[in-house]
Design a protein around this motif. Sequence first.
Motif, short mmCIF file in Angstrom:
data_model
loop_
_atom_site.label_atom_id
_atom_site.label_comp_id
_atom_site.label_asym_id
_atom_site.label_seq_id
_atom_site.Cartn_x
_atom_site.Cartn_y
_atom_site.Cartn_z
N PRO A 1 -64.66 6.00 44.90
CA PRO A 1 -64.56 6.27 46.34
C PRO A 1 -65.54 7.34 46.82
O PRO A 1 -65.72 7.50 48.04
CB PRO A 1 -63.11 6.75 46.50
CG PRO A 1 -62.69 7.23 45.17
CD PRO A 1 -63.44 6.40 44.17
N GLU A 2 -66.17 8.06 45.90
CA GLU A 2 -67.15 9.06 46.33
C GLU A 2 -68.37 8.41 46.98
O GLU A 2 -69.13 9.05 47.69
CB GLU A 2 -67.56 9.96 45.15
CG GLU A 2 -68.34 9.31 44.03
CD GLU A 2 -67.47 8.57 42.99
OE1 GLU A 2 -66.28 8.32 43.27
OE2 GLU A 2 -68.01 8.24 41.92
N ARG A 3 -68.55 7.11 46.74
CA ARG A 3 -69.67 6.38 47.35
C ARG A 3 -69.17 5.60 48.56
O ARG A 3 -68.34 4.70 48.43
CB ARG A 3 -70.29 5.40 46.34
CG ARG A 3 -71.12 6.10 45.27
CD ARG A 3 -71.99 5.08 44.54
NE ARG A 3 -72.93 4.43 45.44
CZ ARG A 3 -73.51 3.25 45.20
NH1 ARG A 3 -73.24 2.60 44.10
NH2 ARG A 3 -74.37 2.73 46.06
N ASP A 4 -69.67 5.95 49.74
CA ASP A 4 -69.21 5.30 50.97
C ASP A 4 -70.01 4.05 51.30
O ASP A 4 -69.49 3.14 51.96
CB ASP A 4 -69.37 6.26 52.16
CG ASP A 4 -68.41 7.44 52.09
OD1 ASP A 4 -67.41 7.35 51.37
OD2 ASP A 4 -68.68 8.44 52.78
N THR A 5 -71.29 4.06 50.95
CA THR A 5 -72.19 3.00 51.43
C THR A 5 -73.02 2.41 50.30
O THR A 5 -72.97 2.89 49.16
CB THR A 5 -73.18 3.55 52.48
OG1 THR A 5 -74.11 4.43 51.82
CG2 THR A 5 -72.49 4.29 53.60
N ALA A 6 -73.82 1.41 50.67
CA ALA A 6 -74.70 0.75 49.69
C ALA A 6 -76.01 1.52 49.50
O ALA A 6 -76.89 1.06 48.78
CB ALA A 6 -75.01 -0.66 50.17
N LEU A 7 -76.16 2.67 50.14
CA LEU A 7 -77.42 3.41 50.04
C LEU A 7 -77.58 4.11 48.69
O LEU A 7 -76.60 4.54 48.08
CB LEU A 7 -77.53 4.46 51.15
CG LEU A 7 -77.62 3.96 52.59
CD1 LEU A 7 -78.05 5.09 53.53
CD2 LEU A 7 -78.56 2.77 52.73
N ASP A 8 -78.84 4.24 48.27
CA ASP A 8 -79.19 4.97 47.05
C ASP A 8 -79.95 6.23 47.42
O ASP A 8 -80.40 6.39 48.55
CB ASP A 8 -80.09 4.10 46.15
CG ASP A 8 -79.33 2.93 45.56
OD1 ASP A 8 -78.15 3.13 45.20
OD2 ASP A 8 -79.90 1.82 45.51
N GLN A 9 -80.12 7.09 46.41
CA GLN A 9 -80.95 8.29 46.60
C GLN A 9 -82.34 7.84 47.08
O GLN A 9 -82.90 6.90 46.52
CB GLN A 9 -81.05 9.03 45.26
CG GLN A 9 -81.52 10.46 45.35
CD GLN A 9 -80.52 11.37 46.03
OE1 GLN A 9 -79.31 11.18 45.93
NE2 GLN A 9 -81.03 12.37 46.73
N GLY A 10 -82.85 8.49 48.10
CA GLY A 10 -84.19 8.13 48.61
C GLY A 10 -84.15 7.12 49.75
O GLY A 10 -85.20 6.77 50.27
N ASP A 11 -82.97 6.64 50.12
CA ASP A 11 -82.88 5.65 51.21
C ASP A 11 -82.78 6.35 52.57
O ASP A 11 -81.94 7.25 52.77
CB ASP A 11 -81.65 4.76 51.02
CG ASP A 11 -81.89 3.65 50.00
OD1 ASP A 11 -83.07 3.37 49.69
OD2 ASP A 11 -80.90 3.07 49.53
N LEU A 12 -83.61 5.87 53.49
CA LEU A 12 -83.61 6.38 54.86
C LEU A 12 -83.27 5.22 55.80
O LEU A 12 -83.93 4.16 55.73
CB LEU A 12 -85.01 6.93 55.19
CG LEU A 12 -85.27 7.36 56.63
CD1 LEU A 12 -84.54 8.67 56.96
CD2 LEU A 12 -86.78 7.55 56.88
N ILE A 13 -82.26 5.40 56.64
CA ILE A 13 -81.96 4.35 57.63
C ILE A 13 -83.01 4.45 58.72
O ILE A 13 -83.21 5.53 59.31
CB ILE A 13 -80.55 4.53 58.23
CG1 ILE A 13 -79.49 4.51 57.13
CG2 ILE A 13 -80.26 3.44 59.26
CD1 ILE A 13 -78.11 4.94 57.60
#
Length: 331
Positions: free
Chosen positions: A202-214
């Motif tokens: 649950p510590e991960r909320d989204t599909a983003l990885d380190q280095g991802d910019l929306i």
Amino acid sequence: MHPFALSRVDDPAAAIAAHARDPELAFIAGGTDLIGLMKDRAALPARLLDINGLPGMARIEALPDGGLRIGALARMSDVAADTEVRRRYPVVAEALLFAASGQLRNMASMGGNIMQRTRCAYFRDEDPLPCNKRRPGSGCSALHGFNRNHAIFGWSEACVATNPSDVAVAFAAMDANVIVRGRTGERSIPFTEFHRLPGTTPERDTALDQGDLIIAIEVPARVEGRASHYLKLRDRQSYEFALVSAAAAVAVDGRRIRTARLAMGGVAHKPWRLRAAEMALRGVSLDDIDALKSAIATSFTEARPLAHNAFKVELAQRVALRALQTAGVRA
Ligand SMILES: Cc1cc2nc3c(=O)[nH]c(=O)nc-3n(C[C@H](O)[C@H](O)[C@H](O)COP(=O)(O)OP(=O)(O)OC[C@H]3O[C@@H](n4cnc5c(N)ncnc54)[C@H](O)[C@@H]3O)c2cc1C
Ligand code: SF4
């Protein structure tokens, strides 16, 4: 207050590279969620990178297919006031206007909004209560604690939190896409896959990885877009997160529903699409309240309320019905 270093960036590639190589660095846009999390010690980044100088990311642009591209740095108030957003997707404008306060909406970005973290009181509390989202492996205080505001769908033993974003519910209903640039280039993530269910991480909320910019959120052209509505129920009428909310949109033949889109907020770790209800609503008359109720109920057989939130099962169905009816009036 947790000490941190602040720097600014005006080149997306530099922002992505800095984030990719430094797990202690966080992007900051409006700061309306991140600074609160830092005060609560639920986020402790050593370095903040101000991304407000990144070029072209605050624009709202028409797409060739008739959809809209909303830059990640566009402010909530600007998007809510945009004529094309209001004309093509009233559900998006309404979800924004029912969120936070005028001052916050002037400051808060769209990218930051869909990244905001849960309002679970145990997660936000400064005291070191067990919380798997805050300290993985420590347990979930809400599971057998005070869980009136928590999930009725998709939760796990590890976390029963809900996602607090209103506009995320509208984007999920519209099958929007999140445009992300990262270490390996640009990709488009379907909105319904952007937020995760808690599972065992649950510590991960989204599909983003380190280095991802929306970069942006793209809302495709939808026949149902104009006949859409966002309804939010909360404990007080302003400046409050949803107890339960619904984004509804319909296309009709006369008074019969041709297609319906329904997503709910305040019920799960992510915006929750009522897929079974959407199927069951096809061909139903907007005037046949019993048939509308039965169709909506098909999505609630999988509801699993907690000790203090069984009321949400009935309330959510009423909110979905009312949102659908209002969308129907606009069809
Ligand atoms: C009192 C209060 C009431 C509120 N009520 C509501 C409400 O009713 N409904 C609702 O929906 N919201 C509500 N909010 C939340 C508010 O909408 C969010 O705080 C805001 O949208 C976050 O945007 P920001 O730009 O300030 O994000 P920030 O605080 O700057 O960032 C939030 C997170 O997003 C990340 N981030 C920001 N931009 C990007 C990007 N481009 N790419 C990758 N990561 C990024 C940051 O690193 C950080 O982790 C409320 C907030 C407050 C304080
Ligand atoms: S519901 Fe999730 S965020 Fe809340 S205490 Fe449990 S693990 Fe933490």
